[in-house]
Design a protein around this motif. Structure first.
Motif, PDB file in Angstrom:
ATOM      1  N   ASP A  60      -9.783  -7.237   9.916  1.00 47.37           N
ATOM      2  CA  ASP A  60      -8.733  -6.219   9.961  1.00 47.37           C
ATOM      3  C   ASP A  60      -7.375  -6.798   9.557  1.00 47.37           C
ATOM      4  N   ARG A  61      -7.090  -8.001  10.017  1.00 49.83           N
ATOM      5  CA  ARG A  61      -5.827  -8.653   9.636  1.00 49.83           C
ATOM      6  C   ARG A  61      -5.773  -8.899   8.133  1.00 49.83           C
ATOM      7  N   ALA A  62      -6.897  -9.377   7.585  1.00 53.19           N
ATOM      8  CA  ALA A  62      -6.954  -9.647   6.143  1.00 53.19           C
ATOM      9  C   ALA A  62      -6.764  -8.354   5.352  1.00 53.19           C
ATOM     10  N   LEU A  63      -7.398  -7.272   5.799  1.00 57.12           N
ATOM     11  CA  LEU A  63      -7.240  -5.988   5.115  1.00 57.12           C
ATOM     12  C   LEU A  63      -5.797  -5.494   5.179  1.00 57.12           C
ATOM     13  N   PHE A 107      -0.658  -5.222  -1.790  1.00 53.03           N
ATOM     14  CA  PHE A 107      -0.854  -4.180  -2.791  1.00 53.03           C
ATOM     15  C   PHE A 107       0.390  -3.293  -2.892  1.00 53.03           C
ATOM     16  N   GLN A 108       0.917  -2.882  -1.741  1.00 50.71           N
ATOM     17  CA  GLN A 108       2.119  -2.043  -1.748  1.00 50.71           C
ATOM     18  C   GLN A 108       3.291  -2.774  -2.387  1.00 50.71           C
ATOM     19  N   ARG A 109       3.420  -4.058  -2.079  1.00 47.15           N
ATOM     20  CA  ARG A 109       4.517  -4.846  -2.654  1.00 47.15           C
ATOM     21  C   ARG A 109       4.379  -4.917  -4.178  1.00 47.15           C
ATOM     22  N   LEU A 110       3.179  -5.212  -4.650  1.00 42.46           N
ATOM     23  CA  LEU A 110       2.959  -5.311  -6.096  1.00 42.46           C
ATOM     24  C   LEU A 110       3.098  -3.957  -6.787  1.00 42.46           C
ATOM     25  N   GLU A 111       2.657  -2.906  -6.111  1.00 38.79           N
ATOM     26  CA  GLU A 111       2.796  -1.568  -6.672  1.00 38.79           C
ATOM     27  C   GLU A 111       4.272  -1.203  -6.828  1.00 38.79           C
ATOM     28  N   GLY A 112       5.075  -1.529  -5.816  1.00 39.64           N
ATOM     29  CA  GLY A 112       6.516  -1.285  -5.894  1.00 39.64           C
ATOM     30  C   GLY A 112       7.157  -2.082  -7.005  1.00 39.64           C
ATOM     31  N   LYS A 113       6.744  -3.321  -7.145  1.00 39.54           N
ATOM     32  CA  LYS A 113       7.275  -4.178  -8.203  1.00 39.54           C
ATOM     33  C   LYS A 113       6.918  -3.611  -9.575  1.00 39.54           C
ATOM     34  N   LEU A 114       5.684  -3.146  -9.731  1.00 40.98           N
ATOM     35  CA  LEU A 114       5.247  -2.560 -10.992  1.00 40.98           C
ATOM     36  C   LEU A 114       6.044  -1.297 -11.316  1.00 40.98           C
ATOM     37  N   LYS A 115       6.302  -0.473 -10.328  1.00 42.24           N
ATOM     38  CA  LYS A 115       7.090   0.743 -10.546  1.00 42.24           C
ATOM     39  C   LYS A 115       8.496   0.390 -11.014  1.00 42.24           C
TER      40      LYS A 115
END
Length: 88
Positions: A56-59, A66-74
């Motif tokens: 659960d911690r790893a997920l 993922f959210q950080r990279l998605e924000g960076k991509l946007k």
């Protein structure tokens, strides 16, 4: 106190092979075996719970990444679009 009864039962077994004593010994042995099995099962449950917590911690960490990279991509897409708008 159960040790006293076990010693008495063992002494009686050696003196008189009474069917009741034999059955008591058999039941005591079965109880000890079931107790060992229960201990092993409890250890396995504990290990599985620990594994689940780590999973659960790893997920959660992957979700955050993922959210950080998605924000960076946007942001990169927005900057690229602005650069294209400026060039036009």
């Amino acid at each position: 106190m159960s040790g006293f009864y076990e010693v008495c039962a063992e002494e009686l077994f050696h003196v008189h092979p009474d069917p009741v004593i034999l059955e008591l010994n058999n039941l005591q042995n079965q109880l000890k075996e079931k107790d060992r099995e229960l201990g092993a099962a409890l250890s396995e449950v504990k290990a599985l719970k620990a594994t689940e917590v780590l999973k659960d911690r790893a997920l959660e960490e992957l979700g955050n990444e993922f959210q950080r990279l998605e924000g960076k991509l946007k942001m990169e897409n927005l900057l690229e679009q602005k650069n294209l708008d400026i060039k036009d």
